[in-house]
Scaffold this active site. Structure first.
Site, PDB file in Angstrom:
ATOM      1  N   GLY A 295      -2.756  -2.696   2.513  1.00 34.87           N
ATOM      2  CA  GLY A 295      -3.220  -3.066   1.165  1.00 34.87           C
ATOM      3  C   GLY A 295      -2.019  -3.499   0.346  1.00 34.87           C
ATOM      4  O   GLY A 295      -0.983  -3.903   0.884  1.00 34.87           O
ATOM      5  N   ARG A 296      -2.164  -3.376  -0.974  1.00 35.07           N
ATOM      6  CA  ARG A 296      -1.080  -3.841  -1.855  1.00 35.07           C
ATOM      7  C   ARG A 296       0.239  -3.124  -1.555  1.00 35.07           C
ATOM      8  O   ARG A 296       1.297  -3.754  -1.446  1.00 35.07           O
ATOM      9  CB  ARG A 296      -1.466  -3.600  -3.314  1.00 35.07           C
ATOM     10  N   ILE A 297       0.169  -1.789  -1.419  1.00 38.88           N
ATOM     11  CA  ILE A 297       1.419  -1.034  -1.243  1.00 38.88           C
ATOM     12  C   ILE A 297       1.970  -1.252   0.169  1.00 38.88           C
ATOM     13  O   ILE A 297       3.177  -1.466   0.342  1.00 38.88           O
ATOM     14  CB  ILE A 297       1.199   0.461  -1.568  1.00 38.88           C
TER      15      ILE A 297
ATOM     16  N   ARG B 199      -1.983   9.891   0.381  1.00 33.55           N
ATOM     17  CA  ARG B 199      -2.628  11.105  -0.114  1.00 33.55           C
ATOM     18  C   ARG B 199      -2.452  12.192   0.955  1.00 33.55           C
ATOM     19  O   ARG B 199      -2.521  11.901   2.158  1.00 33.55           O
ATOM     20  CB  ARG B 199      -4.123  10.887  -0.349  1.00 33.55           C
TER      21      ARG B 199
ATOM     22  N   GLU C 261      -1.891  20.123  -3.049  1.00 33.99           N
ATOM     23  CA  GLU C 261      -0.800  20.132  -4.024  1.00 33.99           C
ATOM     24  C   GLU C 261      -1.100  21.126  -5.143  1.00 33.99           C
ATOM     25  O   GLU C 261      -2.243  21.200  -5.583  1.00 33.99           O
ATOM     26  CB  GLU C 261      -0.627  18.721  -4.618  1.00 33.99           C
TER      27      GLU C 261
ATOM     28  N   HIS D 169       5.191  14.517  -5.189  1.00 35.04           N
ATOM     29  CA  HIS D 169       4.288  13.405  -5.553  1.00 35.04           C
ATOM     30  C   HIS D 169       4.942  12.512  -6.626  1.00 35.04           C
ATOM     31  O   HIS D 169       4.445  12.388  -7.750  1.00 35.04           O
ATOM     32  CB  HIS D 169       2.939  13.957  -6.051  1.00 35.04           C
TER      33      HIS D 169
HETATM   34  C1  GLV Z   1      -0.658   8.235  -7.385  1.00 38.18           C
HETATM   35  O1  GLV Z   1      -0.644   8.936  -6.437  1.00 38.18           O
HETATM   36  C2  GLV Z   1      -1.636   7.235  -7.616  1.00 38.18           C
HETATM   37  O2  GLV Z   1      -2.664   7.187  -6.926  1.00 38.18           O
HETATM   38  O3  GLV Z   1      -1.439   6.423  -8.525  1.00 38.18           O
END
Ligand code: GLV
Length: 325
Positions: free
Chosen positions: A155-157, A238, A267, A285
């Site tokens: 995806g984008r990331i 996640r 978390e 995170h």
């Molecule tokens: C951070 O974890 C987000 O989903 O922006």
């Protein structure tokens, strides 16, 4: 009458001011999450909620909040929100995509480099007073340049991570349930593989899938056993995408070389088996945590919430089916 918005945790002042321009604001400045009952109680009579990923927006919470029009998450991931329950009630859900993509990819690389080159171990040693001589054969890590990167989720990331990998002259493999157009693969120089092949061939496996039922424990014992003994696993997606118990066991048995994790299954709890391991880098995170990006995320959430309560379409609506125009 001005619409009323609850902001569930401390936000940058610019975002609070943005909301206050058009709405009455109830801001939990305590910076600790509100308990479910208090959240529900403070939502009575409010048209909007701006919340963080630490707020669990359940069916039960939404029940009876007849005035609520929008839940604006300050995060791109929205697995903390029961979107079908919101949609059933005609409540808009928004997230903060795009603004955090590059920052999150940067941090993925910080994690990757840190675990490969033993930055955290080296830092602890340099501070300890034990360092007496330059050493040829201590703290030897693993090279990154020229290696194979396995990206789970393009995806984008995932794409932004791939663009950075080009600078390290890496071979790039990826797996995703949705295969992008060939032009995207060509431009990024990424090759599609099935999940197992990515795991078998990669020196670094990095996770960038959203958390959905299909990706819960996407990496568990079976997958870890497919990886090279010299390979590293990076997770800035996640926590529940990775089976932490299986990872702790695999690291104990030397099934893979190390891991770098920004997210965890429960978390802020971290599996105790991971805490004492030198070949694991742990972060609380932080992937989107730059001043610029956390501000941009908060501003986008504010814009989303304000638009929705004023009857306009929010810029980044997750459930467009509730938009009546
Ligand atoms: C951070 O974890 C987000 O989903 O922006």
């Amino acid at each position: 009458m001005r619409p009323k918005i609850l902001i569930s945790r401390r936000l940058p002042q610019a975002a609070v001011d943005r909301v206050a321009r058009d709405c009455d604001v109830d801001h939990n400045e305590a910076n600790i999450p509100l308990k479910a009952e208090e959240l529900k109680q403070r939502l009575q009579g409010k048209q909007g909620l701006i919340c963080l990923l630490t707020d669990k927006i359940t069916d039960e919470l939404l029940d009876g909040l007849t005035e609520l029009k929008v839940v604006a998450n300050v995060a791109v991931g929205y697995d903390n929100i029961d979107v079908p329950a919101a949609t059933r009630r005609g409540i808009m859900v928004t997230n903060t995509p795009e603004v955090l993509t590059e920052t999150t990819a940067d941090f993925t690389w910080a994690l990757l480099m840190a675990v490969a080159r033993r930055v955290v171990e080296g830092d602890a040693y340099a501070r300890s007073g034990e360092w007496k001589e330059w050493m040829l054969l201590e703290f030897l890590g693993s090279d990154v340049y020229g290696k194979t990167l396995g990206i789970m989720g393009l995806g984008r990331i995932g794409r932004a991570v791939a663009r950075r990998a080009a600078g390290f002259n890496m071979r790039m493999l990826y797996h995703d349930a949705f295969r992008p157009a060939p032009a995207v693969e060509r431009e990024l120089k990424v090759e599609y593989r099935d999940k197992e092949s990515v795991l078998r061939e990669a020196d670094f496996v990095t996770l960038h899938t959203p958390l959905i039922p299909e990706t819960r424990h996407y990496i568990s014992t079976k997958e870890l056993r497919l990886m090279k003994r010299t390979a590293f696993l990076i997770n800035a997606s996640r926590g529940p995408v990775l089976d932490e118990e299986a990872l702790a066991q695999a690291l104990k048995e030397g099934v893979i070389a190390g891991a770098a994790l920004d997210v965890f299954e429960q978390e802020p709890k971290i599996h105790p088996g991971l805490i004492g391991m030198r070949n694991v880098v742990l972060a609380p995170h932080l992937a989107s945590a730059s001043i610029e990006t956390r501000t941009a995320m908060s501003m986008l959430a504010a814009d989303n919430a304000v638009a929705a309560v004023l009857g306009q379409r929010p810029p980044t609506l997750v459930n467009p089916e509730v938009w009546k125009g």
